[in-house]
Scaffold this motif. Sequence first.
Motif, PDB file in Angstrom:
ATOM      1  N   THR A 218     -23.340  28.967  41.967  1.00  0.00           N
ATOM      2  CA  THR A 218     -23.416  28.890  43.419  1.00  0.00           C
ATOM      3  C   THR A 218     -24.856  28.593  43.832  1.00  0.00           C
ATOM      4  OG1 THR A 218     -22.870  30.011  45.491  1.00  0.00           O
ATOM      5  CG2 THR A 218     -23.871  31.365  43.770  1.00  0.00           C
TER       6      THR A 218
ATOM      7  N   ASP B 298     -25.589  30.097  46.928  1.00  0.00           N
ATOM      8  CA  ASP B 298     -25.690  31.208  47.881  1.00  0.00           C
ATOM      9  C   ASP B 298     -24.885  32.379  47.321  1.00  0.00           C
ATOM     10  OD1 ASP B 298     -25.530  33.037  49.997  1.00  0.00           O
ATOM     11  OD2 ASP B 298     -25.378  31.459  51.508  1.00  0.00           O
TER      12      ASP B 298
ATOM     13  N   GLN C 215     -24.803  35.741  47.768  1.00  0.00           N
ATOM     14  CA  GLN C 215     -24.196  36.730  48.659  1.00  0.00           C
ATOM     15  C   GLN C 215     -22.916  36.175  49.304  1.00  0.00           C
ATOM     16  OE1 GLN C 215     -26.703  38.094  51.850  1.00  0.00           O
ATOM     17  NE2 GLN C 215     -25.396  39.833  52.292  1.00  0.00           N
ATOM     18  N   LYS C 216     -22.987  34.960  49.779  1.00  0.00           N
ATOM     19  CA  LYS C 216     -21.824  34.328  50.405  1.00  0.00           C
ATOM     20  C   LYS C 216     -20.688  34.147  49.388  1.00  0.00           C
ATOM     21  CE  LYS C 216     -20.609  30.168  53.015  1.00  0.00           C
ATOM     22  NZ  LYS C 216     -21.122  28.890  53.560  1.00  0.00           N
ATOM     23  N   ARG C 217     -21.053  33.791  48.168  1.00  0.00           N
ATOM     24  CA  ARG C 217     -20.049  33.546  47.131  1.00  0.00           C
ATOM     25  C   ARG C 217     -19.333  34.830  46.725  1.00  0.00           C
ATOM     26  NH1 ARG C 217     -16.435  30.080  45.722  1.00  0.00           N
ATOM     27  NH2 ARG C 217     -16.224  29.768  43.505  1.00  0.00           N
TER      28      ARG C 217
ATOM     29  N   LEU D 163     -18.943  37.497  48.574  1.00  0.00           N
ATOM     30  CA  LEU D 163     -18.075  37.841  49.712  1.00  0.00           C
ATOM     31  C   LEU D 163     -16.794  37.003  49.680  1.00  0.00           C
ATOM     32  CD1 LEU D 163     -20.707  38.224  52.576  1.00  0.00           C
ATOM     33  CD2 LEU D 163     -19.348  40.045  51.524  1.00  0.00           C
ATOM     34  N   ALA D 164     -16.932  35.720  49.353  1.00  0.00           N
ATOM     35  CA  ALA D 164     -15.758  34.841  49.274  1.00  0.00           C
ATOM     36  C   ALA D 164     -14.804  35.305  48.167  1.00  0.00           C
ATOM     37  CB  ALA D 164     -16.187  33.399  49.040  1.00  0.00           C
TER      38      ALA D 164
ATOM     39  N   GLY E 113     -12.623  32.925  46.642  1.00  0.00           N
ATOM     40  CA  GLY E 113     -13.636  32.448  45.714  1.00  0.00           C
ATOM     41  C   GLY E 113     -13.083  31.636  44.565  1.00  0.00           C
TER      42      GLY E 113
END
Length: 86
Positions: free
Chosen positions: A24, A26, A28-30, A32-33, A39
């Motif tokens: 990734t 990002d 943190q975003k990944r 969360l996904a 994800g």
Amino acid sequence: MEIKNNHIFYVLECADQSLYAGYTNDLQKRVLAHNAGKGAKYTKAHRPVKCVYFETFETKQEAMRAEYAFKQLKRSEKLKYIGRDV
């Protein structure tokens, strides 16, 4: 301004203690996904997940090379790689 070292190889530990590796730009975003079920197909069925390891690289190719190499390891080698000796 260019941000360097934003290509990330990461390892997640799933609820069943299985490991999932990915790429990734990002983290943190990944994560969360993944926990939202968006994800990856694998992590959707093995939630919740937590990030247990990551490395940053200057290029996407380097990060993906690290991910591929990690996926070729046996589980015991993967645990050693992320600092969890068995």
